[in-house]
Design a protein around this motif. Structure first.
Motif, short mmCIF file in Angstrom:
data_model
loop_
_atom_site.label_atom_id
_atom_site.label_comp_id
_atom_site.label_asym_id
_atom_site.label_seq_id
_atom_site.Cartn_x
_atom_site.Cartn_y
_atom_site.Cartn_z
N SER A 231 -44.81 -24.57 44.09
CA SER A 231 -43.45 -24.85 43.65
C SER A 231 -43.39 -26.26 43.09
CB SER A 231 -42.49 -24.73 44.84
OG SER A 231 -42.82 -25.71 45.80
N LEU A 232 -42.28 -26.58 42.41
CA LEU A 232 -42.11 -27.91 41.82
C LEU A 232 -42.15 -28.99 42.91
CD1 LEU A 232 -41.64 -29.59 39.30
CD2 LEU A 232 -39.23 -28.89 39.33
N GLU A 233 -41.52 -28.73 44.08
CA GLU A 233 -41.52 -29.73 45.14
C GLU A 233 -42.92 -29.91 45.74
OE1 GLU A 233 -39.53 -27.17 44.85
OE2 GLU A 233 -39.23 -26.04 46.71
N GLN A 234 -43.70 -28.83 45.76
CA GLN A 234 -45.08 -28.95 46.24
C GLN A 234 -45.92 -29.79 45.28
OE1 GLN A 234 -45.76 -24.70 46.76
NE2 GLN A 234 -46.53 -25.10 48.82
N VAL A 235 -45.72 -29.55 43.96
CA VAL A 235 -46.47 -30.32 42.96
C VAL A 235 -46.13 -31.80 43.10
CG1 VAL A 235 -46.66 -30.75 40.48
CG2 VAL A 235 -46.69 -28.40 41.34
N VAL A 236 -44.84 -32.11 43.23
CA VAL A 236 -44.41 -33.50 43.41
C VAL A 236 -45.02 -34.08 44.69
CG1 VAL A 236 -42.40 -34.96 43.93
CG2 VAL A 236 -42.30 -33.30 42.05
N GLY A 237 -44.96 -33.31 45.79
CA GLY A 237 -45.51 -33.77 47.06
C GLY A 237 -47.00 -34.04 46.97
N ASP A 238 -47.74 -33.16 46.29
CA ASP A 238 -49.19 -33.35 46.16
C ASP A 238 -49.51 -34.60 45.35
OD1 ASP A 238 -49.59 -31.13 47.71
OD2 ASP A 238 -50.05 -29.78 46.04
N LEU A 239 -48.72 -34.85 44.29
CA LEU A 239 -48.93 -36.06 43.49
C LEU A 239 -48.65 -37.31 44.34
CD1 LEU A 239 -47.28 -34.95 40.12
CD2 LEU A 239 -49.69 -35.59 40.42
N LEU A 240 -47.56 -37.28 45.10
CA LEU A 240 -47.23 -38.43 45.95
C LEU A 240 -48.33 -38.68 46.97
CD1 LEU A 240 -43.44 -37.66 46.53
CD2 LEU A 240 -44.33 -39.73 45.45
N ASP B 169 -46.71 -30.12 28.72
CA ASP B 169 -46.49 -30.51 30.11
C ASP B 169 -45.20 -29.95 30.69
OD1 ASP B 169 -44.69 -32.04 28.84
OD2 ASP B 169 -45.51 -33.98 29.48
N ALA B 170 -44.51 -29.07 29.95
CA ALA B 170 -43.39 -28.36 30.56
C ALA B 170 -43.90 -27.39 31.63
CB ALA B 170 -42.60 -27.59 29.49
N VAL B 171 -45.19 -27.01 31.53
CA VAL B 171 -45.81 -26.17 32.56
C VAL B 171 -46.18 -27.06 33.74
CG1 VAL B 171 -47.71 -24.62 33.16
CG2 VAL B 171 -46.77 -24.62 30.82
N PHE B 172 -45.53 -26.84 34.88
CA PHE B 172 -45.85 -27.72 36.01
C PHE B 172 -46.79 -27.07 37.01
CE2 PHE B 172 -41.86 -25.66 37.41
CZ PHE B 172 -42.23 -25.21 38.67
N SER B 173 -46.99 -25.76 36.93
CA SER B 173 -47.83 -25.10 37.92
C SER B 173 -48.41 -23.80 37.37
CB SER B 173 -47.00 -24.83 39.18
OG SER B 173 -47.52 -23.76 39.94
N LYS C 265 -45.41 -21.68 35.74
CA LYS C 265 -44.06 -22.11 36.05
C LYS C 265 -43.68 -23.29 35.16
CE LYS C 265 -44.26 -20.51 40.82
NZ LYS C 265 -44.08 -20.85 42.24
N ILE C 266 -42.48 -23.21 34.61
CA ILE C 266 -42.05 -24.13 33.57
C ILE C 266 -40.68 -24.67 33.92
CG2 ILE C 266 -41.39 -24.21 31.11
CD1 ILE C 266 -43.36 -21.50 31.15
N THR C 267 -40.45 -25.94 33.65
CA THR C 267 -39.10 -26.48 33.87
C THR C 267 -38.71 -27.35 32.69
OG1 THR C 267 -37.61 -27.53 35.46
CG2 THR C 267 -39.78 -28.54 35.19
N GLY C 268 -37.43 -27.60 32.54
CA GLY C 268 -36.95 -28.48 31.48
C GLY C 268 -36.82 -27.80 30.13
N ARG C 269 -37.01 -26.48 30.06
CA ARG C 269 -36.86 -25.75 28.79
C ARG C 269 -36.00 -24.52 29.04
NH1 ARG C 269 -41.75 -26.10 25.23
NH2 ARG C 269 -42.54 -28.21 25.59
N GLY D 93 -32.99 -23.74 36.23
CA GLY D 93 -33.93 -24.84 36.39
C GLY D 93 -35.39 -24.44 36.31
N GLN D 94 -35.69 -23.17 36.21
CA GLN D 94 -37.10 -22.76 36.19
C GLN D 94 -37.31 -21.46 35.41
OE1 GLN D 94 -39.28 -23.34 39.84
NE2 GLN D 94 -40.47 -21.47 39.54
#
Lengths: 415, 415
Positions: A262-271, A253-257, A184-188, A220-221
């Motif tokens: 999901s992107l929100e899960q990745v963010v949540g796990d980092l937090l 690092d455009a690959v987030f998962s 999964k990629i975002t920002g491109r 967005g994805q």
């Protein structure tokens, strides 16, 4: 089982407004156990059409799956029609009836009489429990064929298929498996991803076993799907994993998962890992960012909350944005976004503040700040801000804004 | 022509990643001229499957449309299969061959031999020119049936259908049209709606022209679709309108829209008409309610904003909920919901405040307040509050909560 046919039942699937997507889920699951689809059909609520569809499919395929038409209404005729095609009598199952009655009772309601037909079972059929709804599924073995009746709602169909149909198909399949990985990629943009990934494709096609790729884009994805077939599952997995690594090297690092998150899960796990909490201030996205963050089960451990400051005076009174800053730079500006992020971080006593302000349309654009102009800021020990120019209608701009905000937080946490 | 069947041809349409969308375009166009779909099929590149699909469809429908399989490759067998089913010989059409050759020449290329088969025409068929590609379409009249073969790519199929098929269907339909109405309902379960609507169904079926109904359920919303066919459009519309009124009488104010508007649009229009502004305080829905409200273009005229108070201390500091009230009653309670609604109304200087607090799961339930317990309050000149017990997983509970909150505001504005 060598080939399968899926029949989606429901007049609404024959209108211009609705499409059968259950067959995509089922095709993916069947592919995993090496079963290919030989066809799909959609029929309405005319019983004769459903009868012909079931009979024809059973002649050509050794697995036939119907979806829908198991509800309590007079339009719901799949159960009766399947029994009719196979010449099986229907009898009421006392245990199913009890389960349905209990389900209604737990909500303080009495079971309507209409639901009684959901307890009817064709002779010899296996009942597939439905923990998520009233209609149980049915699996009917007939000669060398298997007919499976599943409910239409995806949240009922999917767990039922996984718990009660897939294990049996896996047992009977003996061998060949399709395995799959998703980056999964975002920002491109899609073409940017294709350009970076293209040099890797020949390596993937030359792998043993060869790896097939598909690219899927949503606002967005971007997703890159890799798949390979083989009977030696370890070898297939090794090939796929090295394909994933090659694409990660190409895309950075455009690959987030790469593990389905999901992107929100990745963010949540980092937090969670960094023991940090986040708060958000949203203008044009009006709650969508917080809605996505709080979609993650357990998000109360790392989301404090936030402010939806749709009106300018709320940006001032609730987030401490300066009156003069809005007057000088406008509500959609980098100084305002930074003050919103910093304001929500302080007010909500969070470690990280994130803010979105922009012009989602359809009205409100200007020459200097056209529709799609969105400013995103993050505030932590220091603040960062960036202006985006998104393309698309209001929902597309809002979804891209949320993805970009989540990605800004992800990058901040990875620093 | 009374009913149509669409057959999409192509193995890629049987994978988990691709879906036939041509049928949505065709269904919309056919509906305009009063032709309903009786079914849809998808077949792969196995000729025998396509043969069965065409033969079965021709038995049940007087119009059969295939899409795809007219290309130059060995997988493309629609033309040959259709001729075979109907017992028609194929002959090469010199004019088509010239057109295809010219198309290649205009791009500086020589026509590959493979494309030659695209010039083959079943005896008696009408050729449908394709200005956007090499494969012409074909229309074959057979007994009282019409079989139309269209190319798969939408940018070839759509102009061809509009230029060469639709005019004929319009002529033959002699003014027959399908008209449609949609009643949107909230706050009732599917079976409750069916129970109330059931007595009206016989009136609808007995109307002139008869009215067909379909029911569609999603979390928090039920739709009843009414449709009728006729050549006197005013008479059809009158019948539908009186059907809509009969259902509105039966269902009462649970019907929130009969003109296509969403629940958030209905709420927004009421707010705009009454010159009122709304603010929201969300706990378990975490921004979804405000996200839906701000999804409406122009919502800045009646949404001020709101507070996402996911953590208890934010409910206290940002919304003025009493520490003792949370301690005594718990965060998911009627007194807290009322204070949240009143707090956000005051803080955001709105006319109406609405608040949601609940247990969306998967964690956090108790015997007294199980998963799905959601409290919704509205505050205006006075406050109202209600406790719901929703069934389903986290996204379902959240979506039902948002629908119930919107409905509470709607009812408040209708008082």
């Amino acid at each position: 089982v060598r080939s399968a046919h899926i029949i989606a039942v429901g007049s609404e699937l024959l209108t211009p407004h609705k499409i059968d997507t259950n067959s995509l889920f089922l095709a993916a699951r069947l592919e995993e156990v090496g079963i290919a689809l030989s066809g799909k059909s959609v029929v309405g609520d005319e019983q004769v059409d459903l009868r012909i569809a079931i009979a024809t499919a059973l002649e050509r395929s050794d697995l036939v799956i119907t979806t829908g038409g198991l509800g309590p209404t007079s339009d719901d005729l799949t159960r009766e029609t399947a029994a009719d095609v196979l010449g099986l009598t229907l009898t009421e199952d006392a245990q199913i009836l009890d389960t349905i009655r209990a389900r209604f009772r737990s909500r303080g309601m009495t079971m309507p009489d209409a639901n009684r037909k959901q307890a009817m079972v064709p002779r010899g059929a296996t009942v597939l429990p439905n923990p998520c709804g009233t209609a149980p599924g049915l699996a009917i073995d007939t000669r060398d064929r298997l007919l499976v009746l599943l409910p239409g709602p995806p949240r009922e169909l999917q767990p039922m298929f996984d718990a009660h149909v897939l294990p049996r198909l896996t047992r009977e399949s003996a061998g060949q498996r399709v395995r799959r990985r998703v980056l999964k990629i975002t920002g491109r943009s899609e073409s940017m991803v294709e350009q970076s990934a293209f040099p890797v494709y020949s390596t993937l096609r030359g792998a043993d076993p060869p790896i097939a790729t598909t690219i899927l884009a949503t606002p967005g994805q971007i997703e890159l799907h890799l798949s390979a077939v083989g009977s030696d599952i370890d070898a297939v997995d090794r090939a796929l994993d090295s394909g994933v690594r090659a694409l990660q090297d190409a895309l950075g690092d455009a690959v987030f998962s790469v593990d389905g998150r999901s992107l929100e899960q990745v963010v949540g796990d980092l937090l969670r890992a960094q023991r940090k909490k986040i708060a958000a201030a949203e203008s044009c996205t009006g709650g969508l960012l917080l809605g996505r963050l709080t979609d993650v089960p357990g998000s109360s451990a790392w989301v404090v909350g936030g402010t939806i400051a749709y009106a300018n005076d709320i940006k001032i009174s609730e987030l401490g944005v300066g009156v003069d800053v809005i007057a000088t730079h406008g509500a959609v500006s980098e100084p305002v976004a930074v003050q919103m992020a910093e304001g929500v971080r302080q007010r909500f006593r969070a470690d990280i503040g994130v803010a979105i302000t922009g012009v989602a349309g359809p009205g409100g654009g200007s020459a200097e700040k056209p529709l799609g102009t969105v400013v995103i800021a993050t505030a932590a020990h220091r603040s960062q801000v960036r202006t985006f120019r998104f393309v698309g209608d209001r929902p597309m701009v809002r979804n891209q804004s949320v993805a970009a905000a989540l990605d800004s937080v992800r990058r901040l946490l990875l620093e």
